[in-house]
Design an enzyme around this catalytic site. Structure first.
Site, PDB file in Angstrom:
ATOM      1  N   ILE A  30     -12.741  39.406  -8.568  1.00 36.89           N
ATOM      2  CA  ILE A  30     -13.414  39.419  -7.270  1.00 36.89           C
ATOM      3  C   ILE A  30     -13.737  40.849  -6.814  1.00 36.89           C
ATOM      4  O   ILE A  30     -14.642  41.057  -5.995  1.00 36.89           O
ATOM      5  CB  ILE A  30     -12.545  38.687  -6.218  1.00 36.89           C
ATOM      6  CG1 ILE A  30     -13.389  38.134  -5.078  1.00 36.89           C
ATOM      7  CG2 ILE A  30     -11.419  39.571  -5.698  1.00 36.89           C
ATOM      8  CD1 ILE A  30     -12.639  37.172  -4.168  1.00 36.89           C
ATOM      9  N   ASN A  86      -1.143  44.659 -16.105  1.00 36.67           N
ATOM     10  CA  ASN A  86      -0.248  45.378 -15.197  1.00 36.67           C
ATOM     11  C   ASN A  86       1.056  44.595 -15.068  1.00 36.67           C
ATOM     12  O   ASN A  86       1.028  43.370 -14.958  1.00 36.67           O
ATOM     13  CB  ASN A  86      -0.897  45.523 -13.824  1.00 36.67           C
ATOM     14  CG  ASN A  86      -2.171  46.338 -13.876  1.00 36.67           C
ATOM     15  OD1 ASN A  86      -2.244  47.347 -14.561  1.00 36.67           O
ATOM     16  ND2 ASN A  86      -3.204  45.887 -13.173  1.00 36.67           N
ATOM     17  N   VAL A  95      -0.973  40.140  -8.585  1.00 37.89           N
ATOM     18  CA  VAL A  95      -0.883  38.679  -8.710  1.00 37.89           C
ATOM     19  C   VAL A  95       0.153  38.364  -9.789  1.00 37.89           C
ATOM     20  O   VAL A  95      -0.003  38.764 -10.954  1.00 37.89           O
ATOM     21  CB  VAL A  95      -2.255  38.069  -9.071  1.00 37.89           C
ATOM     22  CG1 VAL A  95      -2.124  36.553  -9.252  1.00 37.89           C
ATOM     23  CG2 VAL A  95      -3.290  38.388  -7.993  1.00 37.89           C
ATOM     24  N   HIS A  99      -1.899  37.899 -16.646  1.00 41.83           N
ATOM     25  CA  HIS A  99      -3.336  37.947 -16.935  1.00 41.83           C
ATOM     26  C   HIS A  99      -3.688  39.231 -17.652  1.00 41.83           C
ATOM     27  O   HIS A  99      -3.028  40.252 -17.497  1.00 41.83           O
ATOM     28  CB  HIS A  99      -4.171  37.832 -15.647  1.00 41.83           C
ATOM     29  CG  HIS A  99      -3.774  38.799 -14.567  1.00 41.83           C
ATOM     30  ND1 HIS A  99      -2.666  38.626 -13.786  1.00 41.83           N
ATOM     31  CD2 HIS A  99      -4.347  39.954 -14.144  1.00 41.83           C
ATOM     32  CE1 HIS A  99      -2.565  39.626 -12.920  1.00 41.83           C
ATOM     33  NE2 HIS A  99      -3.574  40.455 -13.129  1.00 41.83           N
ATOM     34  N   HIS A 101      -6.855  41.926 -17.984  1.00 40.88           N
ATOM     35  CA  HIS A 101      -8.141  42.400 -17.461  1.00 40.88           C
ATOM     36  C   HIS A 101      -8.986  42.812 -18.667  1.00 40.88           C
ATOM     37  O   HIS A 101      -8.523  43.600 -19.491  1.00 40.88           O
ATOM     38  CB  HIS A 101      -7.967  43.647 -16.591  1.00 40.88           C
ATOM     39  CG  HIS A 101      -7.150  43.456 -15.355  1.00 40.88           C
ATOM     40  ND1 HIS A 101      -7.706  43.372 -14.105  1.00 40.88           N
ATOM     41  CD2 HIS A 101      -5.805  43.361 -15.177  1.00 40.88           C
ATOM     42  CE1 HIS A 101      -6.747  43.233 -13.199  1.00 40.88           C
ATOM     43  NE2 HIS A 101      -5.578  43.229 -13.829  1.00 40.88           N
TER      44      HIS A 101
HETATM   45  P1  5GP Z   1      -3.271  42.786 -10.928  1.00 39.79           P
HETATM   46  O1  5GP Z   1      -3.250  43.940  -9.977  1.00 39.79           O
HETATM   47  O2  5GP Z   1      -2.260  41.722 -10.578  1.00 39.79           O
HETATM   48  O3  5GP Z   1      -3.184  43.213 -12.373  1.00 39.79           O
HETATM   49  O4  5GP Z   1      -4.717  42.158 -10.827  1.00 39.79           O
HETATM   50  C1  5GP Z   1      -5.043  41.136  -9.953  1.00 39.79           C
HETATM   51  C2  5GP Z   1      -6.549  41.082  -9.919  1.00 39.79           C
HETATM   52  O5  5GP Z   1      -6.927  39.865  -9.299  1.00 39.79           O
HETATM   53  C3  5GP Z   1      -7.192  42.216  -9.107  1.00 39.79           C
HETATM   54  O6  5GP Z   1      -8.036  42.986  -9.961  1.00 39.79           O
HETATM   55  C4  5GP Z   1      -7.961  41.493  -8.009  1.00 39.79           C
HETATM   56  O7  5GP Z   1      -9.207  42.079  -7.715  1.00 39.79           O
HETATM   57  C5  5GP Z   1      -8.105  40.083  -8.568  1.00 39.79           C
HETATM   58  N1  5GP Z   1      -8.167  39.055  -7.540  1.00 39.79           N
HETATM   59  C6  5GP Z   1      -7.381  38.950  -6.427  1.00 39.79           C
HETATM   60  N2  5GP Z   1      -7.701  37.858  -5.725  1.00 39.79           N
HETATM   61  C7  5GP Z   1      -8.721  37.238  -6.403  1.00 39.79           C
HETATM   62  C8  5GP Z   1      -9.486  36.050  -6.155  1.00 39.79           C
HETATM   63  O8  5GP Z   1      -9.293  35.316  -5.184  1.00 39.79           O
HETATM   64  N3  5GP Z   1     -10.457  35.750  -7.063  1.00 39.79           N
HETATM   65  C9  5GP Z   1     -10.695  36.525  -8.160  1.00 39.79           C
HETATM   66  N4  5GP Z   1     -11.678  36.125  -8.977  1.00 39.79           N
HETATM   67  N5  5GP Z   1      -9.989  37.646  -8.426  1.00 39.79           N
HETATM   68  C10 5GP Z   1      -9.012  38.002  -7.548  1.00 39.79           C
END
Ligand code: 5GP
Length: 115
Positions: A30, A86, A95, A99, A101
């Protein structure tokens, strides 16, 4: 309570889905930090990289398969891309549902992930 990504898997929250199998889903981030920024997510709530169990092997394999198929479909496989996970606070995880990226579409700067 289900994670944000499980809500996307269950279509409770909309997302731009680019790939889906029985075990894996992938959708556009997003808040992209590169021209192509896709998240590859297992359809199992594994919170962090630290929590992967031997019995999760098939999910992890499927995640790598997803990366191979998606990067080919989006035509970034040849030029290259970066895959990042991460983990916990110091890794910048937001989150808590495992996952990858996928970042591509341009030369990715050193260690790039956060805005
Ligand atoms: P993290 O920081 O956990 O590695 O990455 C979480 C990712 O999830 C972030 O890059 C953030 O932009 C993405 N993200 C958070 N909320 C949403 C959402 O509601 N929809 C989508 N498509 N991505 C999200």
């Amino acid at each position: 309570m289900s994670t944000l990504f499980t809500k996307i898997i269950n279509r409770e929250i909309p997302a731009n889905i680019v790939y889906e199998t029985e075990k894996v889903i992938a959708f556009k981030d997003i808040n992209p930090v590169a021209p192509i920024h896709i998240l590859v997510v297992p359809k199992k709530e594994i919170p962090t990289l630290n929590d992967i169990k031997d019995e999760d092997a098939e999910y992890i394999m499927e995640m790598y398969k997803a990366i191979r198929v998606i990067t080919k479909d989006l035509k970034i496989a040849e030029d290259g891309y970066r895959v990042i996970t991460n983990c916990n606070t110091n890794g910048g995880q937001e989150v808590y549902h495992l996952h990858f990226h996928i970042l591509g579409g341009e030369k990715i700067g050193l260690m790039r992930i956060k805005k």
